[in-house]
Motif scaffolding. Structure first.
Motif, PDB file in Angstrom:
ATOM      1  N   GLY A 152       0.921  -1.202   0.076  1.00  0.00           N
ATOM      2  CA  GLY A 152      -0.090  -0.171  -0.056  1.00  0.00           C
ATOM      3  C   GLY A 152       0.853   1.197   0.042  1.00  0.00           C
ATOM      4  N   ILE A 153       1.753   1.293   0.838  1.00  0.00           N
ATOM      5  CA  ILE A 153       2.742   2.419   0.860  1.00  0.00           C
ATOM      6  C   ILE A 153       3.449   2.724  -0.374  1.00  0.00           C
ATOM      7  N   VAL A 154       3.964   1.756  -1.046  1.00  0.00           N
ATOM      8  CA  VAL A 154       4.812   1.721  -2.153  1.00  0.00           C
ATOM      9  C   VAL A 154       3.845   2.257  -3.444  1.00  0.00           C
ATOM     10  N   ILE A 155       2.748   1.875  -3.350  1.00  0.00           N
ATOM     11  CA  ILE A 155       1.631   2.462  -4.619  1.00  0.00           C
ATOM     12  C   ILE A 155       1.664   3.785  -4.572  1.00  0.00           C
ATOM     13  N   LEU A 156       1.491   4.013  -3.090  1.00  0.00           N
ATOM     14  CA  LEU A 156       1.102   5.798  -2.770  1.00  0.00           C
ATOM     15  C   LEU A 156       2.247   6.596  -3.068  1.00  0.00           C
ATOM     16  N   PHE A 157       3.487   5.888  -2.748  1.00  0.00           N
ATOM     17  CA  PHE A 157       4.836   6.645  -3.304  1.00  0.00           C
ATOM     18  C   PHE A 157       5.191   6.602  -4.550  1.00  0.00           C
ATOM     19  N   SER A 158       4.671   5.425  -5.445  1.00  0.00           N
ATOM     20  CA  SER A 158       5.109   5.598  -6.800  1.00  0.00           C
ATOM     21  C   SER A 158       4.074   6.620  -7.450  1.00  0.00           C
ATOM     22  N   LEU A 159       2.830   6.815  -6.940  1.00  0.00           N
ATOM     23  CA  LEU A 159       1.901   7.673  -7.614  1.00  0.00           C
ATOM     24  C   LEU A 159       2.142   9.132  -7.266  1.00  0.00           C
ATOM     25  N   SER A 160       2.799   9.284  -6.287  1.00  0.00           N
ATOM     26  CA  SER A 160       2.892  10.661  -5.632  1.00  0.00           C
ATOM     27  C   SER A 160       4.543  11.104  -6.299  1.00  0.00           C
ATOM     28  N   PHE A 161       5.314  10.459  -6.578  1.00  0.00           N
ATOM     29  CA  PHE A 161       6.427  10.938  -6.746  1.00  0.00           C
ATOM     30  C   PHE A 161       6.782  11.963  -7.846  1.00  0.00           C
ATOM     31  N   SER A 162       5.908  11.762  -8.997  1.00  0.00           N
ATOM     32  CA  SER A 162       6.070  12.682 -10.198  1.00  0.00           C
ATOM     33  C   SER A 162       5.804  14.035  -9.674  1.00  0.00           C
ATOM     34  N   ASN A 163       4.708  14.244  -8.451  1.00  0.00           N
ATOM     35  CA  ASN A 163       4.356  15.695  -8.635  1.00  0.00           C
ATOM     36  C   ASN A 163       5.080  16.270  -7.294  1.00  0.00           C
ATOM     37  N   SER A 164       6.233  15.624  -6.723  1.00  0.00           N
ATOM     38  CA  SER A 164       6.718  16.213  -5.790  1.00  0.00           C
ATOM     39  C   SER A 164       7.987  16.946  -6.167  1.00  0.00           C
ATOM     40  N   ASP A 165       8.034  18.215  -5.474  1.00  0.00           N
ATOM     41  CA  ASP A 165       9.414  19.058  -5.562  1.00  0.00           C
ATOM     42  C   ASP A 165       9.882  19.091  -4.130  1.00  0.00           C
ATOM     43  N   PHE A 166      11.095  18.189  -4.287  1.00  0.00           N
ATOM     44  CA  PHE A 166      11.817  18.093  -2.976  1.00  0.00           C
ATOM     45  C   PHE A 166      12.551  19.334  -2.742  1.00  0.00           C
ATOM     46  N   SER A 167      12.775  20.144  -3.476  1.00  0.00           N
ATOM     47  CA  SER A 167      13.365  21.299  -3.013  1.00  0.00           C
ATOM     48  C   SER A 167      12.664  22.213  -2.108  1.00  0.00           C
ATOM     49  N   ALA A 168      11.275  21.854  -1.854  1.00  0.00           N
ATOM     50  CA  ALA A 168      10.410  22.644  -1.025  1.00  0.00           C
ATOM     51  C   ALA A 168      10.843  22.453   0.366  1.00  0.00           C
ATOM     52  N   ILE A 169      11.611  21.364   0.779  1.00  0.00           N
ATOM     53  CA  ILE A 169      11.893  21.164   2.252  1.00  0.00           C
ATOM     54  C   ILE A 169      13.162  21.966   2.532  1.00  0.00           C
ATOM     55  N   LEU A 229       6.269  11.826   4.684  1.00  0.00           N
ATOM     56  CA  LEU A 229       6.085  13.391   5.184  1.00  0.00           C
ATOM     57  C   LEU A 229       6.659  14.258   4.219  1.00  0.00           C
ATOM     58  N   ILE A 230       8.212  13.877   3.903  1.00  0.00           N
ATOM     59  CA  ILE A 230       8.571  14.530   2.892  1.00  0.00           C
ATOM     60  C   ILE A 230       7.952  14.847   1.559  1.00  0.00           C
ATOM     61  N   MET A 231       7.482  13.542   1.212  1.00  0.00           N
ATOM     62  CA  MET A 231       6.874  13.819   0.086  1.00  0.00           C
ATOM     63  C   MET A 231       5.566  14.532   0.075  1.00  0.00           C
ATOM     64  N   PHE A 232       4.877  14.445   1.322  1.00  0.00           N
ATOM     65  CA  PHE A 232       3.588  15.221   1.514  1.00  0.00           C
ATOM     66  C   PHE A 232       3.869  16.895   1.228  1.00  0.00           C
ATOM     67  N   TYR A 233       4.724  17.098   2.198  1.00  0.00           N
ATOM     68  CA  TYR A 233       5.084  18.626   2.088  1.00  0.00           C
ATOM     69  C   TYR A 233       5.754  18.884   0.597  1.00  0.00           C
ATOM     70  N   SER A 234       6.467  18.074  -0.148  1.00  0.00           N
ATOM     71  CA  SER A 234       7.031  18.463  -1.468  1.00  0.00           C
ATOM     72  C   SER A 234       5.904  18.579  -2.595  1.00  0.00           C
ATOM     73  N   VAL A 235       4.609  18.037  -2.294  1.00  0.00           N
ATOM     74  CA  VAL A 235       3.598  18.060  -3.042  1.00  0.00           C
ATOM     75  C   VAL A 235       2.709  19.132  -2.820  1.00  0.00           C
ATOM     76  N   THR A 237       3.526  21.734  -0.170  1.00  0.00           N
ATOM     77  CA  THR A 237       4.204  22.979   0.286  1.00  0.00           C
ATOM     78  C   THR A 237       3.253  23.834   1.151  1.00  0.00           C
ATOM     79  N   SER A 238       3.301  25.198   1.008  1.00  0.00           N
ATOM     80  CA  SER A 238       2.783  26.141   1.816  1.00  0.00           C
ATOM     81  C   SER A 238       1.174  25.790   2.335  1.00  0.00           C
ATOM     82  N   ILE A 239       0.596  25.151   1.438  1.00  0.00           N
ATOM     83  CA  ILE A 239      -0.744  24.388   1.977  1.00  0.00           C
ATOM     84  C   ILE A 239      -0.758  23.260   2.490  1.00  0.00           C
ATOM     85  N   ALA A 240       0.143  22.546   3.048  1.00  0.00           N
ATOM     86  CA  ALA A 240       0.138  21.206   3.580  1.00  0.00           C
ATOM     87  C   ALA A 240      -0.588  21.275   4.799  1.00  0.00           C
ATOM     88  N   SER A 241      -0.626  22.099   5.683  1.00  0.00           N
ATOM     89  CA  SER A 241      -1.278  22.474   6.843  1.00  0.00           C
ATOM     90  C   SER A 241      -2.737  22.418   6.715  1.00  0.00           C
TER      91      SER A 241
END
Length: 359
Positions: A152-169, A229-235, A237-241
């Motif tokens: 389950g976690i691998v599927i979510l990671f795979s689908l979210s990776f392309s939308n992540s901007d890791f420089s946001a952290i 968590l890193i991926m969540f904020y990378s997707v 950013t400022s509206i994560a909260s």
């Protein structure tokens, strides 16, 4: 003497059940306090839990006695009962937010047209059934459910990776130590999982090098949550909260989903299946404590009490859910820290010291 658990099942327990409760509202709360440093709050929580687990594993190496026997021998009956009551309060409080956030998730996300808490009520039936079972059932569940959690976690990671901007952290640590510590304290109800292993002492045959396998699986479990968590904020950013249910939000904007539909629900449902048992853990150990405190012979009495308490909170205190969440996250962090981390460490040090003295 035949033990109820195997060490292999406890390794898998760390992967199967520990990440789940941290994937719903906890990320948004961390983002509110520490923004892009939210993952550092989680690292701090996992580090403390690792230290707690380290000391507990030291007891596992040295004794075949269970926790209740150790406490009675070292502290006496009265002090033991006080410690067990503290753990009972701890597990009762620890169960409240994860259960209620999952109820909100099921009600508001999976059944958006006709939301009602009735959809979540079957959980309490399963929880009750789970709580009347012996400890070996927990090990058997871990044997199977670590696979569903991991997939389950691998599927979510795979689908979210392309939308992540890791420089946001970046820059790391820009919010300061104060905000990171405040974020960590506000989410301690979702941490403190190492305390479960106190109740596994003496319930399995410890083998050489088990400690390394424990720590490796714990590291893998923590790594999955921190990366989430890193991926969540990378997707976001400022509206994560403002994204209350991170589990759903993190993957729903991927291009694949836009083309073929909500494929991410496969991963979500796999995690929710494991989550039934993960959410039941504090209730399960509350039952074990009540059975010991009152020497109950009928296995259904303690589950009836503990499940009814959580059901009462969900149904009759629903209008106060925000206040309950605020109290737990803003004012009970120290309580969770003391009972979930410091007390197990103290028990571990005391037991190891007495063991060496006896030798």
């Amino acid at each position: 003497m035949q033990k109820e658990l195997k060490s292999r099942q406890l390794y898998l327990f760390l992967i199967a059940f520990l990440p789940f409760s941290k994937l719903f509202t906890m990320p948004s709360i961390l983002a509110k306090h520490a923004n892009e440093d939210m993952w550092l709050c989680a690292v701090l929580g996992f580090l403390l839990d690792f230290i707690t687990l380290f000391f507990i594993v030291k007891i596992m190496k040295k004794t075949d006695k269970d926790l209740f026997t150790i406490l009675n021998e070292k502290l006496g009956k009265t002090a033991t009962n006080i410690v067990l009551v503290l753990f009972l309060i701890y597990f009762t409080l620890k169960a409240i937010l994860p259960i209620n956030e999952n109820k909100d998730y099921v009600e508001m996300t999976l059944y958006t047209l006709m939301p009602t808490m009735l959809y979540f009520l079957p959980f309490f039936i399963i929880c009750f059934y789970f709580c009347v079972k012996p400890l070996r059932v927990l090990g058997r569940a871990a044997d199977v459910l670590w696979i569903t959690s991991l997939i389950g976690i691998v599927i979510l990671f795979s689908l979210s990776f392309s939308n992540s901007d890791f420089s946001a952290i970046l820059p790391i640590g820009a919010n300061g130590v104060g905000k990171i510590v405040k974020g960590w304290l506000s989410t301690l109800t979702w941490f403190g999982d190492s305390v479960y292993f106190l109740f596994f002492i003496g319930e399995f045959n410890y083998q050489k090098s088990d400690d390394k396998k424990f720590f490796l699986c714990y590291f893998l479990s923590a790594l999955m949550v921190v990366f989430f968590l890193i991926m969540f904020y990378s997707v976001f950013t400022s509206i994560a909260s403002r994204q209350r249910f991170a589990l759903t939000e993190i993957s729903k904007y991927t291009t694949v989903i836009n083309n073929i539909g909500r494929f991410d629900y496969l991963g979500i449902f796999l995690l929710l299946f494991s989550g039934i048992f993960s959410l039941s853990l504090p209730v399960y150990f509350s039952c074990r404590i009540i059975n010991r405190l009152f020497n109950l012979k009928k296995t259904w009495i303690a589950p009836l009490i503990t499940v009814s308490v959580q059901l009462f909170i969900m149904i009759f205190l629903q209008g106060y859910s925000y206040s309950i969440e605020s109290i737990i996250t803003k004012h009970l962090g120290v309580f969770f820290l003391v009972i979930g981390n410091l007390l197990p460490i103290i028990i571990s040090l005391f037991a190891v010291k007495e063991k060496k003295y006896a030798a």
